[in-house]
Motif scaffolding. Structure first.
Motif, mmCIF file in Angstrom:
data_model
loop_
_atom_site.group_PDB
_atom_site.id
_atom_site.type_symbol
_atom_site.label_atom_id
_atom_site.label_comp_id
_atom_site.label_asym_id
_atom_site.label_seq_id
_atom_site.Cartn_x
_atom_site.Cartn_y
_atom_site.Cartn_z
ATOM 1 N N GLU A 138 8.553 15.630 -1.929
ATOM 2 C CA GLU A 138 9.797 14.860 -1.817
ATOM 3 C C GLU A 138 10.024 14.394 -0.376
ATOM 4 O OE1 GLU A 138 12.370 16.857 -5.458
ATOM 5 O OE2 GLU A 138 12.505 17.751 -3.461
ATOM 6 N N GLU A 139 9.719 15.251 0.578
ATOM 7 C CA GLU A 139 9.852 14.874 1.990
ATOM 8 C C GLU A 139 8.880 13.762 2.350
ATOM 9 O OE1 GLU A 139 9.352 18.502 4.198
ATOM 10 O OE2 GLU A 139 11.408 19.156 3.802
ATOM 11 N N ALA A 140 7.656 13.829 1.837
ATOM 12 C CA ALA A 140 6.666 12.787 2.117
ATOM 13 C C ALA A 140 7.136 11.450 1.564
ATOM 14 C CB ALA A 140 5.314 13.173 1.519
ATOM 15 N N ILE A 141 7.652 11.463 0.349
ATOM 16 C CA ILE A 141 8.165 10.225 -0.252
ATOM 17 C C ILE A 141 9.281 9.661 0.609
ATOM 18 C CG2 ILE A 141 9.453 9.282 -2.214
ATOM 19 C CD1 ILE A 141 7.849 11.298 -3.995
ATOM 20 N N SER A 142 10.182 10.511 1.022
ATOM 21 C CA SER A 142 11.322 10.084 1.841
ATOM 22 C C SER A 142 10.848 9.476 3.175
ATOM 23 C CB SER A 142 12.242 11.266 2.106
ATOM 24 O OG SER A 142 13.309 10.902 2.926
ATOM 25 N N LYS A 143 9.890 10.124 3.822
ATOM 26 C CA LYS A 143 9.386 9.621 5.106
ATOM 27 C C LYS A 143 8.707 8.257 4.954
ATOM 28 C CE LYS A 143 10.620 13.040 7.723
ATOM 29 N NZ LYS A 143 11.640 12.884 8.746
ATOM 30 N N ILE A 144 7.947 8.107 3.879
ATOM 31 C CA ILE A 144 7.267 6.834 3.646
ATOM 32 C C ILE A 144 8.290 5.746 3.372
ATOM 33 C CG2 ILE A 144 5.701 5.565 2.108
ATOM 34 C CD1 ILE A 144 4.205 8.277 1.751
ATOM 35 N N GLU A 145 9.318 6.073 2.590
ATOM 36 C CA GLU A 145 10.381 5.099 2.320
ATOM 37 C C GLU A 145 11.073 4.689 3.610
ATOM 38 O OE1 GLU A 145 11.558 6.298 -2.273
ATOM 39 O OE2 GLU A 145 12.646 7.249 -0.615
ATOM 40 N N GLU A 146 11.321 5.654 4.493
ATOM 41 C CA GLU A 146 11.941 5.337 5.777
ATOM 42 C C GLU A 146 11.055 4.408 6.602
ATOM 43 O OE1 GLU A 146 13.038 8.905 7.887
ATOM 44 O OE2 GLU A 146 14.171 9.660 6.160
ATOM 45 N N ALA A 147 9.771 4.618 6.537
ATOM 46 C CA ALA A 147 8.826 3.808 7.316
ATOM 47 C C ALA A 147 8.785 2.365 6.831
ATOM 48 C CB ALA A 147 7.432 4.417 7.260
ATOM 49 N N LYS A 163 0.838 -1.209 0.000
ATOM 50 C CA LYS A 163 0.000 0.000 0.000
ATOM 51 C C LYS A 163 0.869 1.254 0.000
ATOM 52 C CE LYS A 163 -4.095 -1.785 2.340
ATOM 53 N NZ LYS A 163 -4.938 -1.682 3.544
ATOM 54 N N LEU A 164 1.905 1.237 0.816
ATOM 55 C CA LEU A 164 2.790 2.393 0.884
ATOM 56 C C LEU A 164 3.594 2.554 -0.401
ATOM 57 C CD1 LEU A 164 3.945 2.161 4.593
ATOM 58 C CD2 LEU A 164 2.382 3.825 3.564
ATOM 59 N N SER A 165 3.951 1.446 -1.019
ATOM 60 C CA SER A 165 4.629 1.498 -2.312
ATOM 61 C C SER A 165 3.731 2.151 -3.358
ATOM 62 C CB SER A 165 5.031 0.087 -2.752
ATOM 63 O OG SER A 165 5.607 0.116 -4.032
ATOM 64 N N ASN A 166 2.447 1.809 -3.326
ATOM 65 C CA ASN A 166 1.480 2.438 -4.229
ATOM 66 C C ASN A 166 1.353 3.933 -3.940
ATOM 67 O OD1 ASN A 166 0.945 0.009 -5.517
ATOM 68 N ND2 ASN A 166 -0.851 -0.442 -4.272
ATOM 69 N N ALA A 167 1.375 4.286 -2.664
ATOM 70 C CA ALA A 167 1.293 5.692 -2.282
ATOM 71 C C ALA A 167 2.509 6.457 -2.822
ATOM 72 C CB ALA A 167 1.197 5.834 -0.766
ATOM 73 N N ILE A 168 3.673 5.852 -2.739
ATOM 74 C CA ILE A 168 4.890 6.477 -3.260
ATOM 75 C C ILE A 168 4.771 6.686 -4.766
ATOM 76 C CG2 ILE A 168 7.354 6.104 -3.714
ATOM 77 C CD1 ILE A 168 7.503 4.828 -0.891
ATOM 78 N N GLU A 169 4.264 5.707 -5.467
ATOM 79 C CA GLU A 169 4.086 5.832 -6.919
ATOM 80 C C GLU A 169 3.158 7.004 -7.255
ATOM 81 O OE1 GLU A 169 2.926 2.165 -8.836
ATOM 82 O OE2 GLU A 169 4.458 1.048 -7.738
ATOM 83 N N LEU A 170 2.073 7.121 -6.506
ATOM 84 C CA LEU A 170 1.137 8.228 -6.735
ATOM 85 C C LEU A 170 1.781 9.580 -6.428
ATOM 86 C CD1 LEU A 170 -2.121 6.656 -5.285
ATOM 87 C CD2 LEU A 170 -1.618 7.125 -7.691
ATOM 88 N N LEU A 171 2.548 9.620 -5.354
ATOM 89 C CA LEU A 171 3.242 10.864 -5.007
ATOM 90 C C LEU A 171 4.278 11.233 -6.067
ATOM 91 C CD1 LEU A 171 3.702 10.369 -1.166
ATOM 92 C CD2 LEU A 171 2.409 12.199 -2.284
ATOM 93 N N GLU A 172 4.956 10.229 -6.617
ATOM 94 C CA GLU A 172 5.939 10.497 -7.667
ATOM 95 C C GLU A 172 5.263 11.032 -8.923
ATOM 96 O OE1 GLU A 172 7.980 6.730 -7.774
ATOM 97 O OE2 GLU A 172 9.481 7.402 -6.324
ATOM 98 N N LYS A 173 4.095 10.506 -9.261
ATOM 99 C CA LYS A 173 3.339 11.033 -10.400
ATOM 100 C C LYS A 173 2.887 12.465 -10.118
ATOM 101 C CE LYS A 173 1.759 6.577 -12.107
ATOM 102 N NZ LYS A 173 0.641 5.656 -12.298
#
Length: 76
Positions: free
Chosen positions: A65-74, A8-18
């Motif tokens: 970018e910060e949101a993506i980074s935080k999610i990746e850290e999580a 789910k978080l991976s999907n969220a990252i993809e959406l944030l990157e788009k």
């Protein structure tokens, strides 16, 4: 963290990157308009508004970018 939550978080990252790409394109377009505005309009409300828009979009990019980074850290 479970595999399902990571997905789910991976999907969220993809959406944030788009979203990031869309905002970056919008920033480039707004900056181009600002750079090409006639000199006689550089003290206008329109120019000031465009400058503010550029600043807001730059801030949004940093936030995404910060949101993506935080999610990746999580998900580590």
């Amino acid at each position: 963290m479970t595999k399902k939550r990571r997905k789910k978080l991976s999907n969220a990252i993809e959406l944030l990157e788009k979203s990031l790409q869309i905002v970056e394109i919008s920033l480039d377009e707004e900056q181009d308009c600002l750079d090409n505005i006639p000199e006689n309009l550089e003290s206008s409300n329109q120019y000031e508004s465009m400058e503010n828009n550029v600043n807001y979009l730059e801030d949004a990019i940093v936030s995404i970018e910060e949101a993506i980074s935080k999610i990746e850290e999580a998900t580590l």
